[in-house]
Enzyme design. Structure first.
Site, mmCIF file in Angstrom:
data_model
loop_
_atom_site.group_PDB
_atom_site.id
_atom_site.type_symbol
_atom_site.label_atom_id
_atom_site.label_comp_id
_atom_site.label_asym_id
_atom_site.label_seq_id
_atom_site.Cartn_x
_atom_site.Cartn_y
_atom_site.Cartn_z
ATOM 1 N N CYS A 150 6.316 -1.877 2.807
ATOM 2 C CA CYS A 150 6.765 -1.379 4.118
ATOM 3 C C CYS A 150 6.682 -2.405 5.255
ATOM 4 O O CYS A 150 7.483 -2.355 6.178
ATOM 5 C CB CYS A 150 6.054 -0.082 4.484
ATOM 6 S SG CYS A 150 4.281 -0.238 4.650
ATOM 7 N N LYS A 164 -7.831 7.825 1.720
ATOM 8 C CA LYS A 164 -7.364 7.365 3.029
ATOM 9 C C LYS A 164 -6.544 8.445 3.701
ATOM 10 O O LYS A 164 -5.676 9.014 3.035
ATOM 11 C CB LYS A 164 -6.505 6.117 2.800
ATOM 12 C CG LYS A 164 -5.828 5.583 4.024
ATOM 13 C CD LYS A 164 -4.982 4.412 3.627
ATOM 14 C CE LYS A 164 -4.204 3.971 4.859
ATOM 15 N NZ LYS A 164 -3.197 3.002 4.540
ATOM 16 N N ARG A 179 7.148 9.476 5.258
ATOM 17 C CA ARG A 179 6.586 9.070 3.964
ATOM 18 C C ARG A 179 6.147 10.286 3.130
ATOM 19 O O ARG A 179 5.346 10.146 2.207
ATOM 20 C CB ARG A 179 5.382 8.156 4.193
ATOM 21 C CG ARG A 179 5.655 6.936 5.065
ATOM 22 C CD ARG A 179 4.878 5.728 4.568
ATOM 23 N NE ARG A 179 4.708 4.670 5.544
ATOM 24 C CZ ARG A 179 5.661 3.834 5.938
ATOM 25 N NH1 ARG A 179 6.897 3.961 5.481
ATOM 26 N NH2 ARG A 179 5.392 2.881 6.823
ATOM 27 N N LYS A 185 -3.826 8.904 -0.923
ATOM 28 C CA LYS A 185 -3.397 8.513 0.418
ATOM 29 C C LYS A 185 -2.515 9.612 0.992
ATOM 30 O O LYS A 185 -1.509 9.992 0.390
ATOM 31 C CB LYS A 185 -2.632 7.193 0.334
ATOM 32 C CG LYS A 185 -2.079 6.735 1.679
ATOM 33 C CD LYS A 185 -1.542 5.322 1.577
ATOM 34 C CE LYS A 185 -0.873 4.900 2.864
ATOM 35 N NZ LYS A 185 -0.338 3.540 2.772
#
Ligand code: PBG
Length: 326
Positions: free
Chosen positions: A122, A248, A217, A195
């Site tokens: 990204c 995360k 995302r 994540k």
């Protein structure tokens, strides 16, 4: 055994007693410091939304590396901002790419600091997505080849640990095979296994210039509502050969850290992300909270939940406070 026989306050009566019964430890040895590297000369530019976090050019890294070793911070996670972005992110796997240069500089200045690199598309793609795009869709399997190339290129520059963060299915397996195929059997994989599609990445996307140009995302990062699914993601990455796992963000997901800790015996990292950092810095700048107290409390909480390793932009100041308090 109840009051007045038992008095919980007895064990809080003095500092040595409180220290002796402390259950969770926090030390600089737990920290990984995330850093942003850029092209150019003599650049040390503060990121507006992340006070005291900088973009560094390679020639300004040496002083920072010395700082980190003086503070006994054992590891860094490197993010690169390329000179040019394109559909697949060519610089990501170029031998003179910005991260590759930074890895070599770290190894030149202090080979004892562990160098970890973020492996994702990204920051390097002109569309800001974590994979190759075809007709508005992020292609999973086609992206894996590129992730393998990126990981071997980072390993070739000297990275000790590669950390895939793109949440593509099969990314750990593809990277392990690519590394082993090129003779990098001792390079470890720290997988961003769990994540979430989080609002807390906002300041990072400014810093890394990686905001997606369309969409979001949510087709690859996890739904913040899911915790059972976190165990599935972690299990898949363990089976694919991950050496360490990550959850995360950290603070809104302490229960997830706890669950992953209970279910797996791999070393576990938690990423105290940019938005978590910026909120604390903003409140502290306003005098609304005591920064030192709040940061050490939050980091201790992440450790108490079960993280062995904490990636945090607070690493340098926290290490300084821990040193002065000991
Ligand atoms: C993706 C990546 C992101 C972060 C680390 N790796 C951003 C994203 O998924 O959009 C976020 C870190 C932070 O917010 O501190 N390469």
């Amino acid at each position: 055994m109840t009051f007045p026989l038992t008095r919980a306050r007895r064990l809080r009566n003095s500092l040595p007693l409180r220290q002796m019964v402390q259950e969770t430890s926090l030390s600089a040895a737990n920290f990984v410091y995330p850093m942003f590297v850029v092209h150019g000369r003599d650049v040390k530019a503060e990121i507006t939304s992340m006070p005291e976090v900088y973009h560094f050019s390679i020639d300004r890294l040496a002083a920072e590396i010395d700082d980190l070793s003086a503070l006994n911070i054992p590891a860094v996670m490197l993010f690169g901002i390329p000179a040019q972005k394109d559909p697949i992110g060519e610089e990501n796997f170029a031998s003179d790419g910005i991260v590759q240069q930074a890895v070599r500089e770290f190894k030149r200045v202090n080979p004892d600091i562990l160098v970890m690199t973020d492996v994702c598309l990204c920051e390097y793609t002109n569309h800001g997505h974590c994979g190759i795009i075809h007709e508005g869709e992020i292609l999973n399997d086609e992206t894996l080849d590129i992730l393998g190339k990126v990981a071997t290129s980072h390993a070739d520059a000297g990275a000790d640990v590669v950390a895939p963060s793109g949440m593509m299915d099969g990314m750990v397996k593809a990277i392990r095979e690519a590394l082993d195929g090129d003779g990098f059997r001792n390079v470890s994989i720290l997988s961003y296994a769990v994540k979430y599609a989080s609002g807390f990445y906002g300041p990072f996307r400014d810093a890394a210039q990686s905001t997606p140009s369309f969409g979001d995302r949510r087709t690859h990062q996890m739904d913040p509502a899911n915790a059972r699914e976190a165990l599935k993601e972690a299990r898949l990455d363990v089976e694919e050969g991950a050496d360490m796992l990550m959850v995360k963000p950290a603070l809104p997901y302490l229960d997830v850290i706890y669950r992953v800790r209970q279910a797996f015996d791999l070393p576990l990292a938690a990423y105290n992300v940019s938005g978590e950092y910026s909120m604390v810095k903003a409140a502290a700048a306003n005098g609304w909270i005591d920064e030192q107290k709040v940061v050490l409390e939050a980091l201790t909480g992440i450790r108490r939940a079960g993280a062995d390793i904490i990636l945090t932009y607070h690493a340098k100041s926290a290490a300084r406070w821990l040193k002065n308090n000991s």
